[in-house]
Motif scaffolding. Structure first.
Motif, PDB file in Angstrom:
ATOM      1  N   ASP A   6      35.039  23.950  28.599  1.00 34.07           N
ATOM      2  CA  ASP A   6      34.479  23.885  29.941  1.00 34.07           C
ATOM      3  C   ASP A   6      34.575  25.448  30.646  1.00 34.07           C
ATOM      4  O   ASP A   6      35.644  25.924  30.223  1.00 34.07           O
ATOM      5  N   HIS A   7      33.536  25.595  31.607  1.00 33.58           N
ATOM      6  CA  HIS A   7      33.557  27.152  32.098  1.00 33.58           C
ATOM      7  C   HIS A   7      33.618  26.913  33.556  1.00 33.58           C
ATOM      8  O   HIS A   7      32.718  26.008  34.303  1.00 33.58           O
ATOM      9  N   LEU A   8      34.536  27.716  34.259  1.00 37.59           N
ATOM     10  CA  LEU A   8      34.454  27.928  35.684  1.00 37.59           C
ATOM     11  C   LEU A   8      34.531  29.250  36.081  1.00 37.59           C
ATOM     12  O   LEU A   8      35.146  30.108  35.435  1.00 37.59           O
ATOM     13  N   VAL A   9      33.865  29.611  37.123  1.00 40.44           N
ATOM     14  CA  VAL A   9      33.983  31.131  37.605  1.00 40.44           C
ATOM     15  C   VAL A   9      34.506  30.900  39.025  1.00 40.44           C
ATOM     16  O   VAL A   9      34.173  30.212  40.224  1.00 40.44           O
ATOM     17  N   THR A  10      35.397  31.549  39.311  1.00 33.59           N
ATOM     18  CA  THR A  10      36.150  31.954  40.326  1.00 33.59           C
ATOM     19  C   THR A  10      36.332  33.508  40.935  1.00 33.59           C
ATOM     20  O   THR A  10      35.749  34.234  40.259  1.00 33.59           O
ATOM     21  N   VAL A  11      36.407  33.406  42.314  1.00 32.68           N
ATOM     22  CA  VAL A  11      36.050  34.661  43.109  1.00 32.68           C
ATOM     23  C   VAL A  11      37.008  35.277  43.796  1.00 32.68           C
ATOM     24  O   VAL A  11      38.220  34.391  44.413  1.00 32.68           O
ATOM     25  N   GLY A  12      37.624  36.271  43.344  1.00 33.52           N
ATOM     26  CA  GLY A  12      38.596  37.138  44.103  1.00 33.52           C
ATOM     27  C   GLY A  12      38.594  38.542  44.013  1.00 33.52           C
ATOM     28  O   GLY A  12      37.650  39.168  43.794  1.00 33.52           O
ATOM     29  N   THR A  20      41.276  48.239  45.466  1.00 34.48           N
ATOM     30  CA  THR A  20      41.068  46.790  45.491  1.00 34.48           C
ATOM     31  C   THR A  20      39.532  46.428  45.190  1.00 34.48           C
ATOM     32  O   THR A  20      38.774  47.042  45.872  1.00 34.48           O
ATOM     33  N   TRP A  21      39.055  45.733  44.269  1.00 31.34           N
ATOM     34  CA  TRP A  21      37.649  45.425  44.395  1.00 31.34           C
ATOM     35  C   TRP A  21      37.296  43.851  43.988  1.00 31.34           C
ATOM     36  O   TRP A  21      38.241  43.175  43.480  1.00 31.34           O
ATOM     37  N   ASP A  22      36.169  43.659  44.731  1.00 32.10           N
ATOM     38  CA  ASP A  22      35.887  42.257  44.375  1.00 32.10           C
ATOM     39  C   ASP A  22      34.987  41.809  43.163  1.00 32.10           C
ATOM     40  O   ASP A  22      34.433  42.790  42.588  1.00 32.10           O
ATOM     41  N   LEU A  23      35.503  40.783  42.549  1.00 28.35           N
ATOM     42  CA  LEU A  23      34.922  40.398  41.503  1.00 28.35           C
ATOM     43  C   LEU A  23      34.838  38.942  41.041  1.00 28.35           C
ATOM     44  O   LEU A  23      35.755  38.145  41.567  1.00 28.35           O
ATOM     45  N   ASP A  40      43.170  32.029  31.007  1.00 29.29           N
ATOM     46  CA  ASP A  40      43.038  32.946  32.382  1.00 29.29           C
ATOM     47  C   ASP A  40      42.753  32.407  33.650  1.00 29.29           C
ATOM     48  O   ASP A  40      41.740  31.805  34.116  1.00 29.29           O
ATOM     49  N   ALA A  41      44.022  31.778  34.332  1.00 32.22           N
ATOM     50  CA  ALA A  41      44.057  31.253  35.595  1.00 32.22           C
ATOM     51  C   ALA A  41      43.699  32.109  36.823  1.00 32.22           C
ATOM     52  O   ALA A  41      44.554  32.667  37.304  1.00 32.22           O
ATOM     53  N   ALA A  42      42.297  32.198  37.004  1.00 37.83           N
ATOM     54  CA  ALA A  42      42.204  33.348  37.893  1.00 37.83           C
ATOM     55  C   ALA A  42      41.817  32.892  39.401  1.00 37.83           C
ATOM     56  O   ALA A  42      40.999  32.063  39.556  1.00 37.83           O
ATOM     57  N   HIS A  43      42.346  33.306  40.409  1.00 36.62           N
ATOM     58  CA  HIS A  43      42.182  33.562  41.741  1.00 36.62           C
ATOM     59  C   HIS A  43      42.397  31.993  42.475  1.00 36.62           C
ATOM     60  O   HIS A  43      43.095  31.952  43.266  1.00 36.62           O
ATOM     61  N   ASP A  44      41.886  31.085  41.873  1.00 35.92           N
ATOM     62  CA  ASP A  44      41.501  29.974  42.709  1.00 35.92           C
ATOM     63  C   ASP A  44      42.253  28.688  42.120  1.00 35.92           C
ATOM     64  O   ASP A  44      41.632  27.966  41.333  1.00 35.92           O
ATOM     65  N   ALA A  45      43.572  28.484  42.413  1.00 36.04           N
ATOM     66  CA  ALA A  45      44.472  27.419  41.876  1.00 36.04           C
ATOM     67  C   ALA A  45      43.680  26.081  42.080  1.00 36.04           C
ATOM     68  O   ALA A  45      43.680  24.931  41.062  1.00 36.04           O
ATOM     69  N   ASP A  46      43.442  25.732  43.141  1.00 38.97           N
ATOM     70  CA  ASP A  46      42.731  24.323  43.573  1.00 38.97           C
ATOM     71  C   ASP A  46      41.384  24.134  42.566  1.00 38.97           C
ATOM     72  O   ASP A  46      41.350  23.006  42.177  1.00 38.97           O
ATOM     73  N   ALA A  47      40.509  25.097  42.457  1.00 41.96           N
ATOM     74  CA  ALA A  47      39.198  24.810  41.330  1.00 41.96           C
ATOM     75  C   ALA A  47      39.813  24.644  40.030  1.00 41.96           C
ATOM     76  O   ALA A  47      39.234  23.972  39.739  1.00 41.96           O
ATOM     77  N   ALA A 189      28.205  35.525  14.048  1.00 43.48           N
ATOM     78  CA  ALA A 189      27.728  34.337  14.827  1.00 43.48           C
ATOM     79  C   ALA A 189      28.832  34.139  15.906  1.00 43.48           C
ATOM     80  O   ALA A 189      28.529  33.127  16.632  1.00 43.48           O
ATOM     81  N   THR A 190      29.793  34.456  15.626  1.00 42.09           N
ATOM     82  CA  THR A 190      30.975  34.099  16.769  1.00 42.09           C
ATOM     83  C   THR A 190      30.589  34.421  18.278  1.00 42.09           C
ATOM     84  O   THR A 190      30.436  35.645  18.532  1.00 42.09           O
ATOM     85  N   VAL A 191      30.451  33.492  18.821  1.00 47.44           N
ATOM     86  CA  VAL A 191      30.350  33.457  20.350  1.00 47.44           C
ATOM     87  C   VAL A 191      31.369  34.446  21.259  1.00 47.44           C
ATOM     88  O   VAL A 191      32.433  33.805  20.963  1.00 47.44           O
ATOM     89  N   VAL A 192      31.254  35.468  21.824  1.00 50.40           N
ATOM     90  CA  VAL A 192      32.258  35.926  22.657  1.00 50.40           C
ATOM     91  C   VAL A 192      32.230  35.563  24.061  1.00 50.40           C
ATOM     92  O   VAL A 192      31.311  35.950  24.733  1.00 50.40           O
ATOM     93  N   ARG A 193      33.157  34.873  24.354  1.00 48.12           N
ATOM     94  CA  ARG A 193      33.371  34.506  25.739  1.00 48.12           C
ATOM     95  C   ARG A 193      34.316  35.237  26.558  1.00 48.12           C
ATOM     96  O   ARG A 193      35.466  35.218  26.210  1.00 48.12           O
ATOM     97  N   THR A 194      33.657  35.866  27.520  1.00 52.39           N
ATOM     98  CA  THR A 194      34.442  37.078  28.221  1.00 52.39           C
ATOM     99  C   THR A 194      35.190  36.859  29.560  1.00 52.39           C
ATOM    100  O   THR A 194      35.091  35.808  30.056  1.00 52.39           O
ATOM    101  N   GLY A 195      36.215  37.622  29.838  1.00 48.58           N
ATOM    102  CA  GLY A 195      36.540  37.734  31.014  1.00 48.58           C
ATOM    103  C   GLY A 195      35.714  37.758  32.371  1.00 48.58           C
ATOM    104  O   GLY A 195      36.084  37.243  33.487  1.00 48.58           O
ATOM    105  N   HIS A 196      34.558  38.358  32.272  1.00 48.59           N
ATOM    106  CA  HIS A 196      33.783  38.527  33.444  1.00 48.59           C
ATOM    107  C   HIS A 196      32.314  38.721  32.607  1.00 48.59           C
ATOM    108  O   HIS A 196      32.267  39.122  31.732  1.00 48.59           O
ATOM    109  N   GLY A 197      31.391  37.962  33.601  1.00 51.51           N
ATOM    110  CA  GLY A 197      30.011  38.369  33.116  1.00 51.51           C
ATOM    111  C   GLY A 197      29.564  37.294  31.875  1.00 51.51           C
ATOM    112  O   GLY A 197      30.431  36.395  31.711  1.00 51.51           O
TER     113      GLY A 197
END
Length: 217
Positions: A6-12, A20-23, A40-47, A189-197
């Motif tokens: 499962d994939h979730l995008v969080t903002v912070g 400091t940079w937005d991403l 990677d528990a990024a930014h938004d614990a509730d989400a 053929a390995t899919v690279v699932r990245t930290g951003h993008g």
């Protein structure tokens, strides 16, 4: 049940070296309807907790210790009882976010367990293998899931090249060595699932090694 991703995008924000940079960050959840791990528990614990739902959260796995990748880790751990795992070479980055002095942080008592190269983490009938890939940070790791045909690369490898190495604790020759000796040995053929993008494929990135070195990315 069959393991899925499962994939979730969080903002912070990301902060280091006085800037400091937005991403946006990718949060990956690997498991089935019964149990899972968060990468990677990024930014938004509730989400993140909403995405986990009523599944048993076995672990919170950190690809590295930059604040944008661990910022919600302590809160998710406190809410679920799941342990946090981080390579010990990134302890100094963890402590920038969660100081060791309990008086300075209500979450300081949540200390990460130590990941090590080659460690295997079982979830939903599959295994994730820890690959130590320093360069973006000293304790950067990737999580390889051969049964799912994927590797979770954090900020070590992106669509279009290696992760950034222009800030403290990073090193360009080291990240190139990590990618060359570890990630590019995975099946093309390995899919690279990245930290951003967006995600990419090992085979699509392999042909650009000399280009990356030439531009000193």
């Amino acid at each position: 049940m069959t393991a899925r991703i499962d994939h979730l995008v969080t903002v912070g924000t990301f902060s280091l070296d006085g800037g400091t940079w937005d991403l946006d960050n990718n949060v990956w959840i690997v498991g089935d309807d019964t149990e899972c791990v968060v990468i990677d528990a990024a930014h938004d614990a509730d989400a993140i907790l909403k995405a986990v739902g009523d599944r048993k959260l076995l672990a919170i796995l950190c690809t590295h210790g930059h604040n944008d990748h661990i910022g919600a880790a302590a809160s998710v751990s406190a809410a679920t009882g799941a342990p946090v795992w981080l390579h010990p070479a990134d302890t100094m980055l963890w402590e920038m976010v969660f100081p060791a002095d309990a008086a300075a942080s209500a979450t300081a008592t949540t200390r990460p367990n130590a990941l090590k190269n080659g460690q295997r983490i079982a979830v939903a009938g599959i295994e994730l293998e820890v690959l130590h890939t320093p360069g973006h940070s000293p304790g950067a790791v990737c999580f390889s899931a051969p049964a799912l045909g994927t590797v979770f690369s954090g900020d070590t490898l992106f669509h279009g090249g290696p992760g950034a190495t222009g800030r403290s604790f990073s090193d360009f020759p080291t990240i190139i060595d990590s990618i060359t000796t570890t990630l590019l040995t995975l099946p093309a053929a390995t899919v690279v699932r990245t930290g951003h993008g967006q995600s990419t494929l090992i085979g699509d990135e392999a042909g650009h090694l000399e280009e990356w070195i030439a531009r000193g990315h």
